[in-house]
Design a protein around this motif. Sequence first.
Motif, short mmCIF file in Angstrom:
data_model
loop_
_atom_site.label_atom_id
_atom_site.label_comp_id
_atom_site.label_asym_id
_atom_site.label_seq_id
_atom_site.Cartn_x
_atom_site.Cartn_y
_atom_site.Cartn_z
N CYS A 1 2.00 -3.97 12.90
CA CYS A 1 2.23 -2.03 12.97
C CYS A 1 2.33 -2.09 15.05
O CYS A 1 1.98 -2.46 15.23
CB CYS A 1 0.56 -1.16 13.40
SG CYS A 1 1.00 0.79 13.83
N ASN B 1 -6.14 -5.95 8.17
CA ASN B 1 -5.34 -4.70 8.88
C ASN B 1 -6.09 -4.63 9.93
O ASN B 1 -6.56 -4.64 10.80
CB ASN B 1 -5.62 -3.45 7.76
CG ASN B 1 -4.22 -1.79 7.82
OD1 ASN B 1 -3.74 -3.23 8.72
ND2 ASN B 1 -4.68 -1.14 7.35
N GLN C 1 -4.03 -1.79 12.99
CA GLN C 1 -3.73 -0.49 13.80
C GLN C 1 -3.74 0.69 14.38
O GLN C 1 -5.21 0.27 14.98
CB GLN C 1 -4.28 1.15 12.39
CG GLN C 1 -3.03 2.52 11.96
CD GLN C 1 -3.39 2.59 10.85
OE1 GLN C 1 -5.26 3.95 11.47
NE2 GLN C 1 -3.11 2.65 10.00
N CYS D 1 -7.89 2.44 8.69
CA CYS D 1 -7.05 3.13 9.14
C CYS D 1 -8.25 4.01 10.24
O CYS D 1 -9.39 4.84 10.41
CB CYS D 1 -6.71 3.91 7.87
SG CYS D 1 -7.74 4.87 7.05
#
Length: 415
Positions: free
Chosen positions: A226, A266, A268, A310
């Motif tokens: 990201c 993930n 972010q 997120c």
Amino acid sequence: MKLKRFLLRYYPPGIVIEYEKGGHLKTKSIDLLDLSSEYVSYELVAEIMQSEPLITESRADQVKQLILRLKQKKGQQNHRRFCFTKELKAHILPLTNVAFNKSGSRFITGSYDRTCRVWDTASGTELHTLEGHRNVVYAIAFNNPYGDKIATGSFDKTCKLWCVETGKCFHTFQGHMAEIVCLAFNPQSTLVATGSMDATAKLWNVETGEEVATLDGHTAEVLSLCFDTLGNQLVTGSFDHTVAIWDVASGRRIHTLVGHSGEISNVQFNWDCSLIVTGSMDKTCKLWEASSGKCVATLGGHKEEVLDVCFDLTGQIIATASADGTAQVFSATTHQSLLTLKGHEGEISKVSFSPQGNRVLTASSDKTARLWDVQSGVCLQVLEGHRDEIFSCVFNYEGDTIITGSKDNTCRIWS
């Protein structure tokens, strides 16, 4: 420097200033992330004028009107109920990902059938089939906010850059030694970053098609990446249990974030680039200070792997999705768990906030997607009809359309 005009940004709330400096048109943004109906506009205008010399007394009324418009938009919280509008038999093999352009007028689907398809959202018409990859098209993205280019990353070890209007391939980025599994455009749309099973990330020049840098340092697959909102830094998450922050201009690694005991699912940045959130197969989510690389909180509570994580658009709330069939909502400031979202009958692979921040969307292997209220944790709606697991779900920028992508080879439009 000469002020040219103001532009409004609704999600997250802010005012963008367009100005001229040295004959070049430039922009800077004033973030109003804490904007609330209680804020007295003239006090806020005074604060803005104090911090931004380009805004003079003569512009005060104009700025006040812009703030009132932002408040009005914020007050129109989207409480709509989504209706199923169309099923697209999108591909002959399962989908891998779906993505919207900024306006939501078009979306793209990637598939195991080696193609990416471009769709008109309103009509469900296929506009282009992007053909040329020799293996699964796994990672896809528009160059938002511009929306005139598409990048596709494939298991054939290449990334391709396409023209949205014509479907023509501009460049094929070659250099990775294994499958490409994640990619992103920088905010300026001058670079594409790709992450690969070869344990590297690479930066590519959008204009020339040339490799700019290889970000080398991970010892296992790079599964997530990201850019920050300025495009100055890139964060990468790896199967080696670590996260790296890179300086984009030099390609140098600034920090290695060590602390997870499992693969990273993930990563972010939040909106103001101060924090990074990471989800891991170790069943936790961690919050890191971007400037120092220091871990500021470990967010626990899940009984199985955290598969997705997120921030909301203001960067003040975090959502996690887990293989235990639940999602959780945390405060990014107090690090407290605010909600546990229960109802799915299978693992949740994707989670996202609506642009307004008042809804959470989850996608599950139980063949449904669900909409949840962020304040109460109540499930507001179950999006059902897919015949196999849903592994991709996205809102458009206005938050009034959702696309779900499934292993049943179809995607569904909800509006």
